[in-house]
Design a protein around this motif. Structure first.
Motif, PDB file in Angstrom:
ATOM      1  N   GLY A  86       1.081   1.477  -5.365  1.00 30.05           N
ATOM      2  CA  GLY A  86       0.181   0.682  -4.531  1.00 30.05           C
ATOM      3  C   GLY A  86      -0.975   0.026  -5.267  1.00 30.05           C
ATOM      4  N   GLY A  87      -1.415   0.649  -6.371  1.00 32.64           N
ATOM      5  CA  GLY A  87      -2.574   0.106  -7.082  1.00 32.64           C
ATOM      6  C   GLY A  87      -2.224  -0.763  -8.277  1.00 32.64           C
ATOM      7  N   ARG A 114      -7.245  -4.436  -1.270  1.00 36.94           N
ATOM      8  CA  ARG A 114      -6.047  -4.874  -1.986  1.00 36.94           C
ATOM      9  C   ARG A 114      -5.216  -5.939  -1.280  1.00 36.94           C
ATOM     10  NH1 ARG A 114      -4.006   1.088  -3.857  1.00 36.94           N
ATOM     11  NH2 ARG A 114      -5.659   1.523  -5.365  1.00 36.94           N
ATOM     12  N   SER A 153       0.806  -1.217   0.000  1.00 39.53           N
ATOM     13  CA  SER A 153       0.000   0.000   0.000  1.00 39.53           C
ATOM     14  C   SER A 153       0.845   1.276   0.000  1.00 39.53           C
ATOM     15  CB  SER A 153      -0.855  -0.029   1.271  1.00 39.53           C
ATOM     16  OG  SER A 153      -1.354   1.226   1.573  1.00 39.53           O
ATOM     17  N   MET A 154       0.211   2.363  -0.367  1.00 40.28           N
ATOM     18  CA  MET A 154       0.781   3.677  -0.063  1.00 40.28           C
ATOM     19  C   MET A 154       1.088   3.690   1.437  1.00 40.28           C
ATOM     20  SD  MET A 154      -1.854   6.274  -2.028  1.00 40.28           S
ATOM     21  CE  MET A 154      -3.373   5.355  -1.872  1.00 40.28           C
ATOM     22  N   ARG A 211      -3.864   4.192 -14.974  1.00 45.21           N
ATOM     23  CA  ARG A 211      -3.697   2.735 -14.823  1.00 45.21           C
ATOM     24  C   ARG A 211      -3.141   2.105 -16.111  1.00 45.21           C
ATOM     25  NH1 ARG A 211      -3.182   2.441  -9.627  1.00 45.21           N
ATOM     26  NH2 ARG A 211      -4.962   3.297  -8.512  1.00 45.21           N
ATOM     27  N   PRO A 271      -3.288  11.374  -5.205  1.00 39.99           N
ATOM     28  CA  PRO A 271      -4.621  11.851  -5.579  1.00 39.99           C
ATOM     29  C   PRO A 271      -5.763  11.014  -5.018  1.00 39.99           C
ATOM     30  CG  PRO A 271      -3.384  11.020  -7.499  1.00 39.99           C
ATOM     31  CD  PRO A 271      -2.432  11.122  -6.360  1.00 39.99           C
ATOM     32  N   LEU A 272      -5.541   9.711  -4.817  1.00 40.57           N
ATOM     33  CA  LEU A 272      -6.634   8.878  -4.305  1.00 40.57           C
ATOM     34  C   LEU A 272      -7.012   9.260  -2.880  1.00 40.57           C
ATOM     35  CD1 LEU A 272      -5.788   5.287  -5.591  1.00 40.57           C
ATOM     36  CD2 LEU A 272      -7.491   6.869  -6.460  1.00 40.57           C
ATOM     37  N   ASP A 281       6.162   4.578 -10.309  1.00 41.23           N
ATOM     38  CA  ASP A 281       5.594   5.930 -10.314  1.00 41.23           C
ATOM     39  C   ASP A 281       6.532   6.913 -11.023  1.00 41.23           C
ATOM     40  OD1 ASP A 281       3.358   5.103  -8.917  1.00 41.23           O
ATOM     41  OD2 ASP A 281       4.054   5.835  -6.981  1.00 41.23           O
ATOM     42  N   PHE A 287      -3.811  12.275 -12.923  1.00 38.78           N
ATOM     43  CA  PHE A 287      -5.174  11.944 -12.456  1.00 38.78           C
ATOM     44  C   PHE A 287      -6.156  13.048 -12.839  1.00 38.78           C
ATOM     45  CE2 PHE A 287      -5.713   8.246  -9.525  1.00 38.78           C
ATOM     46  CZ  PHE A 287      -4.446   7.693  -9.652  1.00 38.78           C
ATOM     47  N   GLU A 294       0.413   2.786 -16.120  1.00 35.07           N
ATOM     48  CA  GLU A 294       1.043   1.971 -15.069  1.00 35.07           C
ATOM     49  C   GLU A 294       1.259   0.528 -15.546  1.00 35.07           C
ATOM     50  OE1 GLU A 294      -1.290   1.289 -11.357  1.00 35.07           O
ATOM     51  OE2 GLU A 294       0.537   1.926 -10.331  1.00 35.07           O
ATOM     52  N   ILE A 347       2.127  12.645 -10.868  1.00 33.48           N
ATOM     53  CA  ILE A 347       0.956  11.762 -10.845  1.00 33.48           C
ATOM     54  C   ILE A 347      -0.363  12.496 -10.538  1.00 33.48           C
ATOM     55  CG2 ILE A 347      -0.080   9.856  -9.504  1.00 33.48           C
ATOM     56  CD1 ILE A 347       2.735   8.541  -9.741  1.00 33.48           C
TER      57      ILE A 347
HETATM   58  C1  S3P Z   1      -1.601   4.656  -5.911  1.00 33.07           C
HETATM   59  C2  S3P Z   1      -0.385   4.653  -5.258  1.00 33.07           C
HETATM   60  C3  S3P Z   1       0.683   5.597  -5.603  1.00 33.07           C
HETATM   61  C4  S3P Z   1       0.555   6.077  -7.050  1.00 33.07           C
HETATM   62  C5  S3P Z   1      -0.822   6.599  -7.302  1.00 33.07           C
HETATM   63  C6  S3P Z   1      -1.908   5.564  -7.038  1.00 33.07           C
HETATM   64  C7  S3P Z   1      -2.633   3.674  -5.482  1.00 33.07           C
HETATM   65  O1  S3P Z   1       1.954   4.990  -5.419  1.00 33.07           O
HETATM   66  O2  S3P Z   1       0.855   5.031  -7.937  1.00 33.07           O
HETATM   67  O3  S3P Z   1      -1.015   7.737  -6.506  1.00 33.07           O
HETATM   68  O4  S3P Z   1      -3.583   3.395  -6.239  1.00 33.07           O
HETATM   69  O5  S3P Z   1      -2.489   3.115  -4.349  1.00 33.07           O
HETATM   70  P1  S3P Z   1       2.617   4.678  -3.975  1.00 33.07           P
HETATM   71  O6  S3P Z   1       2.044   3.386  -3.488  1.00 33.07           O
HETATM   72  O7  S3P Z   1       4.072   4.546  -4.289  1.00 33.07           O
HETATM   73  O8  S3P Z   1       2.320   5.824  -3.080  1.00 33.07           O
END
Ligand code: S3P
Length: 167
Positions: free
Chosen positions: A80-81, A135, A10-11, A58, A118-119, A34, A49, A61, A45
């Motif tokens: 994280g995503g 997740r 995760s973030m 995505r 941004p999320l 990222d 968004f 990514e 980023i």
């Molecule tokens: C995201 C995590 C971020 C980055 C974006 C979306 C997510 O990366 O890819 O803001 O969906 O969890 P980090 O996990 O490195 O912060």
């Protein structure tokens, strides 16, 4: 050529900090997806968004992860995503993937108000709780090792990752 180790989580799990420490210890380069996305898009980023939407992010990514898995020879951290994409989870099979797990309290503390993420722009704590629950099974699915990061600092987490990499 492929990464020695891929970090997921995760973030707020500390992937970038820990990844840098692990790479330095191993004497290999560190890369995170990222940064690849930002360099290719030519903007941060949050701007991707806002200007182009999450779906576009995505898509960038998925390509960035596939390219880095094919080409990067050191330690690679995924956003994280990234594991949300089934094709990315499939690509990760066969790699050494370490899931840095973090609970809500530590993740919330580490990301603070979510600046640059941004999320987390709206209701960061509730969103983080939802994302962690949604997740976790995906991180577990791709992981070959799990390292818990709660309550410990980056040096200790890096040491645990290095221990997990030893045969
Ligand atoms: C995201 C995590 C971020 C980055 C974006 C979306 C997510 O990366 O890819 O803001 O969906 O969890 P980090 O996990 O490195 O912060």
């Amino acid at each position: 050529m492929s990464p020695i180790c891929v970090l997921v989580g995760s973030m707020g799990a500390g992937k970038t900090t820990v990844g840098g420490l692990v790479a330095a210890e191993l004497g290999v380069p560190f890369q995170d997806t990222d940064s690849i996305i930002e360099a290719r898009a030519g903007k941060p980023i949050p701007d991707i968004f806002v200007d182009d939407g999450e779906e576009h992010f995505r898509a960038l990514e998925r390509v960035a992860v596939a390219d880095a898995l094919a080409a990067h020879e050191g330690v690679l951290a995924l956003g994280g995503g990234a594991v949300l994409a089934a094709e990315t989870r499939a690509l990760l099979r066969g790699y050494t993937v370490v899931f840095l797990s973090v609970d809500l309290a530590d993740a919330a503390q580490r990301v603070g108000l979510g600046v640059g993420r941004p999320l987390l722009a709206v209701n960061p704590r509730a969103t983080m709780r939802y994302l962690l629950e949604q997740r976790r099974p995906l991180y577990e699915e791709v992981a070959t090792a799990i390292v818990k990061t709660d309550g410990i600092g980056p040096d200790e987490v890096a040491a645990a990752v290095l221990a997990a990499l030893r045969p």
